[in-house]
Write a protein that holds these residues in place. Structure first.
Motif, short mmCIF file in Angstrom:
data_model
loop_
_atom_site.label_atom_id
_atom_site.label_comp_id
_atom_site.label_asym_id
_atom_site.label_seq_id
_atom_site.Cartn_x
_atom_site.Cartn_y
_atom_site.Cartn_z
N MET A 113 0.75 -1.19 0.13
CA MET A 113 -0.03 0.07 -0.05
C MET A 113 0.97 1.25 0.18
N SER A 114 0.60 2.29 -0.95
CA SER A 114 1.35 3.60 -0.96
C SER A 114 1.10 4.31 0.36
N THR A 115 1.97 4.83 0.82
CA THR A 115 2.11 5.66 2.32
C THR A 115 2.57 6.94 1.85
N GLU A 116 2.54 7.38 0.52
CA GLU A 116 2.96 8.71 0.23
C GLU A 116 1.76 9.87 0.35
N PRO A 117 2.23 10.99 0.67
CA PRO A 117 1.09 11.93 1.20
C PRO A 117 0.43 12.35 -0.10
N PRO A 118 -0.71 13.12 -0.06
CA PRO A 118 -1.46 13.28 -1.24
C PRO A 118 -0.90 14.35 -2.15
N GLU A 119 -1.47 14.65 -3.03
CA GLU A 119 -0.88 15.61 -4.11
C GLU A 119 -0.37 16.85 -3.50
N ALA A 120 -1.02 17.73 -2.70
CA ALA A 120 -0.84 18.92 -2.51
C ALA A 120 -0.50 19.00 -1.11
N GLY A 121 -0.11 17.84 -0.28
CA GLY A 121 0.11 18.04 1.16
C GLY A 121 1.40 17.82 1.40
N SER A 122 2.78 17.49 0.33
CA SER A 122 4.12 17.12 1.00
C SER A 122 4.81 17.46 -0.41
N GLN A 123 6.11 17.10 -0.10
CA GLN A 123 6.98 17.05 -1.31
C GLN A 123 6.88 15.69 -2.23
N GLU A 124 6.03 15.90 -3.17
CA GLU A 124 5.35 15.06 -3.91
C GLU A 124 6.68 14.10 -4.60
N SER B 8 -6.58 30.74 12.05
CA SER B 8 -5.90 29.27 12.58
C SER B 8 -6.94 28.01 12.25
N LEU B 9 -8.48 28.48 12.11
CA LEU B 9 -9.25 27.52 11.77
C LEU B 9 -9.16 27.12 10.39
N GLY B 10 -9.10 28.05 9.69
CA GLY B 10 -9.07 27.85 8.38
C GLY B 10 -7.77 27.01 7.71
N GLY B 11 -6.69 27.50 8.43
CA GLY B 11 -5.42 26.62 8.31
C GLY B 11 -5.51 25.42 8.67
N LEU B 12 -6.06 25.10 9.79
CA LEU B 12 -6.20 23.66 10.30
C LEU B 12 -7.07 22.92 9.47
N ALA B 13 -8.25 23.57 8.82
CA ALA B 13 -9.05 22.82 7.83
C ALA B 13 -8.49 22.19 6.68
N MET B 14 -7.50 23.51 6.14
CA MET B 14 -6.81 22.96 4.99
C MET B 14 -5.67 21.88 5.16
N GLY B 15 -4.89 22.06 6.32
CA GLY B 15 -4.11 20.80 6.53
C GLY B 15 -4.74 19.76 6.87
N ILE B 16 -5.87 19.61 7.35
CA ILE B 16 -6.58 17.99 7.37
C ILE B 16 -6.82 17.71 5.82
N VAL B 17 -7.43 18.72 5.09
CA VAL B 17 -7.64 18.08 3.63
C VAL B 17 -6.54 17.84 2.99
N CYS B 18 -5.28 18.54 3.28
CA CYS B 18 -4.20 18.15 2.51
C CYS B 18 -3.65 16.57 2.77
N ARG B 19 -3.77 16.33 4.36
CA ARG B 19 -3.44 14.99 4.69
C ARG B 19 -4.14 13.98 4.44
N ILE B 20 -5.55 14.07 4.33
CA ILE B 20 -6.25 12.79 4.18
C ILE B 20 -6.97 12.79 2.88
N THR B 21 -7.07 13.66 2.03
CA THR B 21 -7.79 13.70 0.74
C THR B 21 -6.75 13.86 -0.43
N HIS B 22 -7.21 13.99 -1.60
CA HIS B 22 -6.22 13.93 -2.80
C HIS B 22 -6.98 15.21 -3.47
N TRP B 23 -7.96 16.02 -2.91
CA TRP B 23 -8.38 17.48 -3.73
C TRP B 23 -8.22 18.51 -3.08
N PRO B 24 -7.21 18.49 -2.50
CA PRO B 24 -6.81 19.80 -1.65
C PRO B 24 -7.33 21.16 -2.64
N LYS B 25 -7.12 21.27 -4.00
CA LYS B 25 -7.17 22.43 -4.97
C LYS B 25 -8.82 22.59 -4.67
#
Length: 348
Positions: free
Chosen positions: A1-12, A133-150
């Motif tokens: 199973m791939s453990t790579e972070p999603p598209e916009a979440g890290s160094q792809e 902070s709430l907006g940043g935290l929400a986007m951080g969660i999206v980047c970590r657990i989904t593949h559609w941050p944009k």
């Protein structure tokens, strides 16, 4: 199973063919001062929203709408985190804390382009920081657990524009509040009564320590009660050509005086206060004030009561700000009357 972070979440990592050889490196290249670009991007996005929300009080796209006050800083934080995640994976502390900087830059930008006043800027920064902070935290969660941050980011950006068009059709809740302060003055009631109704040539040094004046509210110059055909009226002058009237509603000499406030269209010249939150306006109003004099041994106890109205989507925050500023103002105005009354009594 791939453990790579999603598209916009890290160094792809680059996409790999069957043989495992990278086809290309899709990481955002390192640039000098890359750490500041997410901050500037977040601040710029929120500033664009502020320009869009330039409507008049009570109308569509007013800067006092909840859709702007809550969501513009959230968009600022979300864009900051999204742009940072495109460079490399960030931690939870980054999601929460760094948006404070970008929202501060956003507020500074509104001052630099003269679309916001210093009073509102200072008052709103704490709430903006929390929402950022709430907006940043929400986007951080999206980047970590989904593949559609944009797409999520686009949704963040569009939501305040949609709500800003329909929110004015919903009535604002009114909240009426009151504060009271008391101070002992070593002077007779006659002296205190005179100072209450004939305060002239007020110097900035006599009242300037109040927080309301520190953040830019014009300082008082005079307040004099006069007899007019409609009854007693206290005429007030502030700096920056601010003027208004206080209609006396109760008059018990040496005991109690109260008044309601009356503002005219020219009471607050342009630039004297932040234009969308003028006193007596759509979102905030001073209702009445009263002074009560009680004889005590060695002097007079003076009590001030002030009431006001706030009508916003964030009354829970606006009312606390009003409680602090008007409570602090009440303490300082009592000290002003104490100093003047005791000085005059000593001279006499």
């Amino acid at each position: 199973m791939s453990t790579e972070p999603p598209e916009a979440g890290s160094q792809e990592l680059a996409a790999r063919p069957a043989g495992g050889t990278p086809l290309r490196d899709t990481r955002v290249p390192h640039m000098p001062f890359a750490w500041v670009s997410p901050l500037l991007a977040g601040a710029a996005a929120a500033l664009v929203l502020r320009i869009a929300f330039g409507g008049l009080p009570g109308q569509r796209y007013s800067a006092m709408l909840g859709s702007f006050v809550f969501l513009a800083p959230a968009v600022c934080g979300a864009v900051t985190v999204y742009m940072a995640e495109r460079i490399k994976r960030r931690g939870w502390g980054y999601y929460v804390c760094v948006p404070w900087v970008s929202t501060a830059l956003f507020v500074l930008g509104t001052l630099l382009v003269y679309i916001e006043g210093i009073i509102c800027a200072i008052v709103i920064v704490p709430l903006f920081s929390v929402m950022g902070s709430l907006g940043g935290l929400a986007m951080g969660i999206v980047c970590r657990i989904t593949h559609w941050p944009k797409p999520a980011l686009y949704g963040f950006a569009v939501l305040p524009l949609v709500l800003g068009a329909i929110e004015p059709h919903w009535p604002n809740p009114d909240q009426i509040s009151r504060t009271s302060r008391t101070l002992f003055i070593a002077a007779p009631a006659e002296r205190v009564w005179h100072e209450l109704n004939d305060a002239r040539d007020i110097r900035p040094s006599e009242v300037g320590d109040a927080w309301a004046y520190r953040i830019g509210v014009p300082m008082p110059v005079a307040g004099v009660t006069e007899d007019t055909p409609e009854g007693r009226v206290r005429k007030v002058q502030w700096q920056k050509n601010v003027h208004f009237e206080e209609i006396v509603t109760e008059w018990r000499p040496l005991q109690r005086v109260s008044w309601r406030y009356r503002f005219s269209p020219d009471s607050f010249p342009a630039g004297a206060l932040d234009d969308h939150v003028v006193i007596g306006g759509h979102y905030f109003d001073l209702r009445d004030s009263a002074y009560t004099l009680t004889p005590r041994e060695g002097g007079t106890e003076l009590r001030i009561d002030v009431s006001w109205r706030v009508s916003t989507r964030f009354n829970w925050y606006a009312d606390r700000v009003a409680q602090f500023l008007l409570g602090d103002f009440s303490e300082h105005i009592l000290r002003f009357y104490k100093a003047r009354s005791e000085s005059a009594a000593a001279v006499a």
